[in-house]
Design an enzyme around this catalytic site. Structure first.
Site, PDB file in Angstrom:
ATOM      1  CG  HIS A  58     -15.657  33.216  29.494  1.00 51.55           C
ATOM      2  ND1 HIS A  58     -16.106  32.712  30.693  1.00 51.55           N
ATOM      3  CD2 HIS A  58     -14.377  32.777  29.352  1.00 51.55           C
ATOM      4  CE1 HIS A  58     -15.143  31.989  31.257  1.00 51.55           C
ATOM      5  NE2 HIS A  58     -14.084  32.016  30.463  1.00 51.55           N
ATOM      6  CD  GLU A  61     -19.485  33.425  29.729  1.00 59.90           C
ATOM      7  OE1 GLU A  61     -19.357  34.101  30.768  1.00 59.90           O
ATOM      8  OE2 GLU A  61     -19.019  32.285  29.603  1.00 59.90           O
ATOM      9  CG  HIS A 151     -18.612  34.629  33.903  1.00 59.62           C
ATOM     10  ND1 HIS A 151     -17.639  34.059  33.117  1.00 59.62           N
ATOM     11  CD2 HIS A 151     -17.950  35.415  34.797  1.00 59.62           C
ATOM     12  CE1 HIS A 151     -16.451  34.479  33.505  1.00 59.62           C
ATOM     13  NE2 HIS A 151     -16.613  35.298  34.532  1.00 59.62           N
ATOM     14  CD  GLU A 215     -21.448  31.210  35.272  1.00 60.82           C
ATOM     15  OE1 GLU A 215     -21.958  31.540  34.182  1.00 60.82           O
ATOM     16  OE2 GLU A 215     -20.229  30.974  35.415  1.00 60.82           O
TER      17      GLU A 215
END
Ligand SMILES: O=C(O)CCC(=O)N[C@@H](CCC(=O)O)C(=O)O
Ligand SMILES: [Zn+2]
Length: 333
Positions: A58, A61, A151, A215
Site C-alpha cells: 500500500h 504506508e 504495513h 502492522e
C-alpha cells in the site's frame, strides 16, 4: 552500474516503471535489481535462510518502506553483513509517488492468482511480484523461508503493532514465529480463519514460507515517521539477516486474537455504527449492531468482540472489517 547512494527508495520513486535488470557487487555479496522496487541480495558465504521483506504494497504506508530502505542501505554499504538470501520488495512504486493506498485496485487483494479476476494497473504488478517471489523461493536450498509483509494501519490501534497470521487450515503454528513477533515489539497477533488473497498468505500457502502481515503503527507521509518506535523490529530483522537467528521473547507479552467473522460491504448503503476515529481492537457489548445495510445487520455476539480494519470506502463485495475475539495462549503451550 548500481543504484546511487545505495538508496533503493529514491531510485524506485525516480524510476517507478524501471523494467531493466541491474547487477553489481557490494562488500559481502551481489545485488540484483530485478525491476522497479525489487532487489535481490545474495551473500558471498553460504546463505542460512531465504527472507522476503516487502513494504509499500500500500503506497501510503511509508514507515516500513523507510525501515526496509535503511536496512538495504546498510547492507549495500557493507555495514551489515548478510548471512541469508534476501528479496526486498517495495510493492507499489506508483502509489508511493501518489501517496495513496492504491491507484486502481487494492494490490493486497490480488495475490494467489486473484489478479486474473481484476482490471487495473495493479494487475501486472501482482503478477510480477508473484513471479519474483516464486523465482526467489524456487532456488531456496538452505534453512527456512520467511516473508514479512510490512504495513501500517489506516486508523490508530489499541495495540500499535500487530501481526496477521495466515490461515493454517489446521496445520500447526510455529511457536518460534510467535516468539519472533514478540521480540519485534508486536503487541498482538491475529489468527486468520480463512484463506485470503494477500501477499503474506500467498507466500505461506504457495511457498510454505513462515509469513505474516505486520502492522507497524498508523499511516503517515514520508519523512513524518518516528522510526525509533520501530527499533525492536529493526534489531530483530538485523539479527535475522546478519546472524540468521530468530530473536525471541515471551509470547505472553502479546495479546492473541482470532478472527471470528469478516464484514463484507454488501450494498452501497452499508454502514458501520462506529466513529471515524475508533481504534482497531476496540471491543463492543453483546447485542451492539455493528454494521447495517438494506440487506441486513451484523450484531455483536459476545461482549468484548472487537473490530479491526474497519473501512467502508471500498467497492461492494470487499472486506469492510474483521471481527476478532480474544484467545488464550494456553492452547499453544
Ligand atoms: O488499516 C487498515 O484498514 C488496513 C491496513 C492494511 O493494509 N492491512 C492489510 C492486512 C492484510 C491481512 O489481512 O493479512 C490489508 O488490508 O491488506
Ligand atoms: Zn497495508
Amino acid at each position: 552500474m548500481s543504484i546511487p547512494n545505495n538508496d533503493l527508495l529514491a531510485f524506485t520513486l525516480a524510476n517507478p516503471s524501471y523494467d531493466k535488470t541491474m547487477m553489481w557487487s557490494f562488500r559481502g555479496g551481489k545485488a540484483y535489481l530485478e525491476c522497479s522496487g525489487v532487489l535481490r541480495l545474495e551473500p558471498e558465504q553460504a546463505p542460512k535462510h531465504s527472507v522476503v521483506l516487502s513494504a509499500g504494497v500500500h503506497g501510503n504506508e511509508t514507515a516500513p518502506i523507510e525501515l526496509v530502505n535503511a536496512l538495504v542501505q546498510q547492507i549495500l554499504a557493507g555495514e551489515l553483513e548478510l548471512n541469508v538470501r534476501l528479496l526486498v520488495i517495495l510493492g507499489h512504486p506508483q502509489a508511493m509517488i501518489e501517496g495513496t493506498r492504491f491507484c486502481d485496485v487494492n494490490l493486497n487483494r490480488l495475490f494467489c492468482g486473484a489478479w486474473q479476476r481484476y482490471e487495473g494497473m495493479e494487475v501486472e504488478r501482482a503478477k510480477h511480484l508473484e513471479a519474483s517471489v516464486k523465482n526467489f523461493f524456487d532456488v531456496h536450498h538452505a534453512g527456512e523461508k520467511f516473508h514479512y509483509d510490512l504495513h501500517t494501519a489506516i486508523r490508530g490501534s489499541e495495540y500499535e503493532k500487530f501481526a496477521v497470521h495466515p490461515f493454517t487450515n489446521g496445520k500447526s503454528y510455529s511457536l518460534a514465529q510467535f516468539a519472533f513477533h514478540a521480540a519485534c515489539g508486536i503487541e498482538a497477533v491475529l489468527l486468520s480463519h480463512q484463506p485470503a488473497t494477500t501477499f503474506s498468505y500467498h507466500s505461506y500457502a504457495t511457498h510454505g514460507a513462515h509469513a505474516a502481515t505486520v502492522e507497524l503503527g498508523q499511516v503517515k507521509p514520508f519523512g513524518e515517521n518516528d522510526l525509533t518506535r520501530l527499533s525492536a523490529i529493526r534489531d530483530s530483522l538485523v539479527a535475522l539477516l546478519n546472524k540468521a537467528e530468530l530473536a525471541e521473547k515471551s509470547v505472553e507479552e502479546m495479546k492473541l486474537f482470532e478472527v471470528i467473522d469478516v464484514l463484507t460491504k454488501d450494498s452501497e448503503d452499508y454502514q458501520l455504527n462506529i466513529p471515524s476515529d475508533l481504534k482497531n481492537f476496540t471491543g463492543f457489548e453483546a447485542g451492539f449492531v455493528l454494521a447495517e445495510s438494506s440487506l441486513g445487520q451484523y450484531v455483536i455476539e459476545q461482549e468484548g468482540d472487537a473490530i479491526v480494519f474497519p473501512n467502508t470506502q471500498l467497492p461492494v463485495g470487499q472486506r469492510a472489517g474483521l471481527v476478532v475475539r480474544v484467545k488464550d495462549w494456553s492452547e499453544f503451550q
